[in-house]
Design an enzyme around this catalytic site. Structure first.
Site, short mmCIF file in Angstrom:
data_model
loop_
_atom_site.label_atom_id
_atom_site.label_comp_id
_atom_site.label_asym_id
_atom_site.label_seq_id
_atom_site.Cartn_x
_atom_site.Cartn_y
_atom_site.Cartn_z
N GLY A 1 0.83 -1.20 0.00
CA GLY A 1 0.00 0.00 0.00
C GLY A 1 0.86 1.24 0.00
N GLY B 1 13.04 6.75 3.22
CA GLY B 1 11.67 6.31 3.45
C GLY B 1 10.93 7.28 4.36
CD GLU C 1 8.69 1.88 10.05
OE1 GLU C 1 9.63 2.16 10.80
OE2 GLU C 1 8.37 0.72 9.75
N PRO D 1 5.18 12.61 -4.79
CG PRO D 1 5.44 14.83 -5.43
CD PRO D 1 5.58 13.43 -5.94
#
Lengths: 736, 213
Positions: A473, A693, A696, A623
């Site tokens: 996802g 990344g 998180e 984005p």
């Protein structure tokens, strides 16, 4: 290809495709129901049988006897598997849990038996006929009870050292002009991804193929093979679509192991999905923590001592929840201390959930900073800016590779209208509502790992990329396609991205927010090699080549890219590996979260009115999908702040609210429009793409921002998550 | 100290339900132990005919088969998802005779002659329904597992509002509900998206509805 010196100009910098807000390349499949998940591959294995799991009904003890006779005799039943006939099973390398109970039971709802039948209905019915007698033994289920006795954890392969000390923490804290010493608790949380763990397993001789739902293909093959005692080469996993993971599908768990055992016993393909009410006590979860934070500062707000001690629990052999990670890196301060302790609990395994360590750690640390700001009579944004550091606070000789934390704070404060916040809590009313604003920092490590890819060019100029990366996802399909398109100078519709097959070149998969930077660097390496192969095939001097608009150009000569594959597809494979840049530089992502809440003065109902996240995470590859990652984190953070908690029944040893009705997660009504701003940033120490990344990052700090906003609204400080109204209603001012 | 669980469980059973058969009731759901005298249920097939996405189907089904499993396992329309099988998540939402329903909570044999629309019936990858196109444009999904249910619900929500059906947040039960952000968010709250795409889904629905809020 090896990346051991900071990035220099390269084809990605053109940003014709990379950096653009492309729609997801698999979007049309997902929105029409055409994307097939693990349980849904009807076209491949013919005539699968159905598995249904029986979970252990005690948290700890032994299976005294198991009687499968009636189940075995029930209509349609093909096999019943338990410890008595499963054969020896080992454990995986990452999780400590055993996938099948027997004779010992390690936790509630550990798999006790699997029934395989012709139909789902028959398997479910027969599962109710399995008779198990248990011998229950005493277990430990109460984290609080081990608060004083739990030992400091041994350092594991993840999460960093469990004890750190810099300078003289105790002395500096004692001497501080302004001090905070508070304890915060975070509850057990569930990933609660929408797709249950599901697997369809097929044996052909001694070769095992599983369509499954797993985040890391390489770990999955390793751990499944190890558990079954078969060579890794004999296992193939396929996960083209994964209905969410959040760390909960890191590697092999009971669905994969039991489907493989079921298929072996039934001698035909078997599929099973863990029943939703089993998932919460059977699978891994984010463990509860008790955290003590001590901060000492000078009157001017400069932190001189910061300490963070944390306790979590786990099955014997399990890992800690490394909540102190962020505290070690976020703020300056010469005297520092962290300590992580680990209790043994006989609950389901605690393990990685989105931002393991940082998410619960920041839930505590960032309330503490809000409290500290109040003690100092200083604006919370200002306090954080004042204590910024451009070097690793534990190793001042090691700079951050990029750290635009202050810009995140200032941009966010400006955009959100932070200056309108009334610093005195409980003073802003909107009719019956108390209104408040809160903020918190965000930080999350920026790991990157060796990652491979195979690329193929055909005569039509189509570039096909294969990697074992997964898309849970997160947008992996899209950024893989964007990277290949940019490198090969084609439009994104000329790229086919194939993911989620363990026979494809290895990547670290989806976990630890390292998927995006890692996989795109691997695709970069493979495409660089393909460019060389194309140049050679076309007889170009590769030094001054330009790949653009579907052509390969050099000087006045331009040839369609596909021409290079006229006499046959060109297939190359490469990987990106890394030098010591991660040692020389502290690589982290940063952000700031702002929230405005309203609290009903009569009922204590909390409504999140608006939220803003500002993130600095290197180059933003897409984005649109990056923003979705962040709003997803913000939404999960609203859940962590306001509702998410697996409640432990310490008498009977299990999580009570083990389904999606009892374990509350945010729904549409809870979540307003969410705003995200990305700070323009490149991090040349990461990879040629200069990206990090952020899946998180978007979660860390969110819950604290909401909790701080509730405090600002009501004047009641709650240090035990989730912030439910029972914890503050009695302390609200009298209704006027 | 080890003690036989049966006495422990029986005590709990008595405490909670007062009878021995309360066993099933007090065990956490989804975990059914066979301590009670439960008969071995034999399969009973039953014929049912209904229309799915405009196509007629006649099926012989185990009466215990949910509509969701009939769609997924028998007709092989796997767009409708099984997230919980307990009516808690909304991933299985389909539209029956114009009204949305959790297809995991209804048995297939109850739908004789019904007109069922699943996500596959709204549009195809080549020809998207406007709601599907809006979800793609606004990135109103991530993992995609709740998405078919969200889209089926969203399509039905707009019809509910058009039909004047009020919701919990409608200020006035007698005048027609408006296409506001909070009205749509309230009505969509039976469809969980754990990836947290709600903000984008709200924008997708607003665009498909032709409203600006």
């Amino acid at each position: 290809m090896k990346f051991d010196t900071p990035a220099t100009p390269n084809p990605i910098d053109r940003l014709r495709v990379v950096g653009k807000p492309h729609d997801r390349v698999e979007g049309r499949l997902k929105t029409t129901g055409a994307a097939t998940y693990a349980y849904e591959h009807h076209s491949v294995p013919s005539d699968p049988a159905y598995g249904y799991v029986v979970g252990a009904a005690i948290p700890k003890g032994r299976i005294k006897s198991i009687d499968i006779a009636r189940a075995k005799a029930a209509q349609g039943v093909i096999a019943v598997i338990s410890h008595e006939n499963a054969g020896p099973l080992a454990k995986g390398e990452f999780y400590t849990q055993r996938f099948l109970a027997g004779p010992e039971v390690d936790h509630y709802h550990q798999v006790a038996a699997l029934v395989v039948a012709e139909t789902f209905e028959q398997a479910r019915s027969a599962a109710s006929l399995v008779r198990i007698d248990y011998l229950k033994s005493d277990g430990s289920f109460d984290l609080e009870a081990q608060k004083r006795t739990a030992p400091v954890a041994k350092q594991g392969p993840y999460g960093g050292p469990t004890e750190t000390a810099v300078g003289d923490f105790a002395g500096a804290f004692a001497a501080s002009a302004v001090k905070l010493d508070e304890t915060y608790t975070t509850p057990d949380q569930a990933h609660a991804m929408m797709e249950p763990h599901a697997t369809m397993a097929i044996w052909e001789g001694d070769k095992l193929t599983c369509w499954t739902s797993i985040q890391q293909m390489n770990w999955g093959t390793r751990d499944l093979a190890k558990t079954l005692g078969i060579p890794k080469e004999n296992v193939r996993l396929i996960s083209p679509y994964i209905g969410g993971g959040f760390g909960g599908k890191g590697t092999a768990q009971s669905d994969l192991v039991m489907a493989a055992l079921g298929a072996r016993a039934a001698r035909r393909p078997v599929k099973l999905a863990l029943q939703r009410p089993l998932m919460f006590n059977n699978l891994i979860h984010r463990p509860a923590t008790i955290q003590r934070i001590q901060i000492g500062a000078n009157l001017d707000g400069k932190i001189i001592a910061i300490g963070h001690e944390s306790l979590s629990g786990n099955l014997r052999g399990g890992r800690t929840e490394p909540t102190t990670l962020s505290t070690r890196a976020l703020y300056a301060g010469a005297n520092r201390m962290t300590r992580v302790r680990l209790a043994v609990l006989d609950l389901a395994e605690g393990n990685a959930m989105r931002a393991p360590g940082e998410a619960p750690g920041m839930m505590a640390l960032e309330i503490a900073m809000d409290e500290m700001a109040e003690k100092l009579e200083m604006d919370p944004v200002r306090l954080r800016i004042l204590n910024d550091t451009q070097v690793d606070p534990e190793k001042p000789e090691r700079p951050f590779s990029s750290r635009r934390f202050v810009e995140c704070l200032e941009t966010g404060a400006g955009q959100f209208g932070w200056s309108n916040r009334n610093a005195t809590p409980g003073k802003v009313r909107d009719g019956r509502w108390f209104v408040g604003m809160g903020m918190a920092a965000a930080i999350r490590g920026a790991p990157i790992s060796k990652s491979g890819a195979r690329v193929r060019l055909d005569s039509g100029g189509v570039v096909t990329v294969e990697t074992d990366m997964t898309d849970i996802g997160t947008g992996s399909y899209t950024i893989v396609a964007q990277t290949a398109a940019e490198m090969m100078g084609v439009s994104i519709d000329k790229v086919v991205a194939k993911l989620g097959d363990s026979t494809f070149p290895e990547t670290p998969g989806s976990g630890g927010q390292q998927g995006a930077p890692s996989v795109t660097a691997g695709v970069y390496a493979a495409c660089a090699k393909l460019r060389e192969a194309v140049a050679q095939k076309l007889g170009f001097n590769s030094v001054d080549l330009v790949f653009a608009d579907g052509e390969v150009r050099s000087g006045n000569r331009a040839v369609p890219l596909g021409a290079a594959a006229q006499s046959g597809d060109i297939i190359v494979e490469d990987f990106m590996e890394y030098g010591d840049l991660a040692k020389r530089f502290a690589q982290q992502t940063f952000g700031a979260h702002f929230a405005e809440v309203a609290v009903d003065s009569f009922t204590g109902e909390i409504r999140v009115r608006r939220m803003l996240a500002v993130c600095a995470a290197g180059r933003i590859l897409n984005p649109k999908t990056a923003r979705s990652q962040v709003i997803g984190g913000m939404t999960m953070g609203i859940g962590a702040a306001l509702m998410e908690e697996m409640v432990v029944d310490t008498r009977f040893g299990f999580f009570v609210n083990h389904d999606l009705a009892g374990y509350e997660v945010p729904v549409h009504a809870d979540v307003p429009h969410l705003d995200v701003i990305f700070i323009d940033e490149l991090d040349p120490t990461m990879s040629p793409l200069q990206a990090k990344g952020l899946g998180e990052l978007g979660l860390t700090g969110v819950a604290a921002a909401v909790a701080n906003a509730i405090y600002n609204a009501t004047g009641v400080r709650v240090r035990e998550y989730p912030v439910t109204l029972d914890k503050f209603l009695a302390a609200l001012p009298d209704v006027t | 100290m080890a003690n036989p669980v049966d006495s422990e469980v029986s005590r709990r059973g008595v405490l909670v339900g007062g009878t021995a058969t309360a066993m099933i009731g007090i065990l956490p759901s989804g975990q059914v132990q066979a301590q009670s005298a439960r008969s071995d249920a034999a399969r009973q097939d039953f014929g049912v005919s209904f229309e799915v996405n405009g196509k007629p189907y006649s099926l012989q089904l185990d009466t215990r088969t949910t509509l969701l499993d009939a769609l997924r396992e028998h007709i092989h329309l796997t767009g409708s998802k099984k997230g919980c099988d307990h009516g808690q998540c909304g991933a299985c939402t389909v539209i029956i005779n114009g009204v949305r329903i959790n297809s995991c909570l209804t048995l297939a044999v109850m739908h004789q002659d019904d007109r069922i629309t699943t996500i596959e019936g709204l549009g195809t990858p080549e020809q998207l329904h406007p709601m599907q196109a809006a979800f793609v444009k606004h990135d109103g999904y991530q993992c995609g597992y709740c998405t078919p249910g969200q889209i089926c619900s969203a399509v039905a929500v707009l019809d509910e509002i058009k039909a004047g059906i009020p919701s919990h947040v409608s200020a006035d039960l007698t005048s027609p509900p408006a296409l506001t952000n909070i009205e749509m968010r309230e009505r969509m709250s039976g469809n969980i998206c754990r990836c947290g795409a709600y903000s984008n889904i709200a924008e997708a629905i607003a665009e498909a509805a032709g409203s600006k809020t």
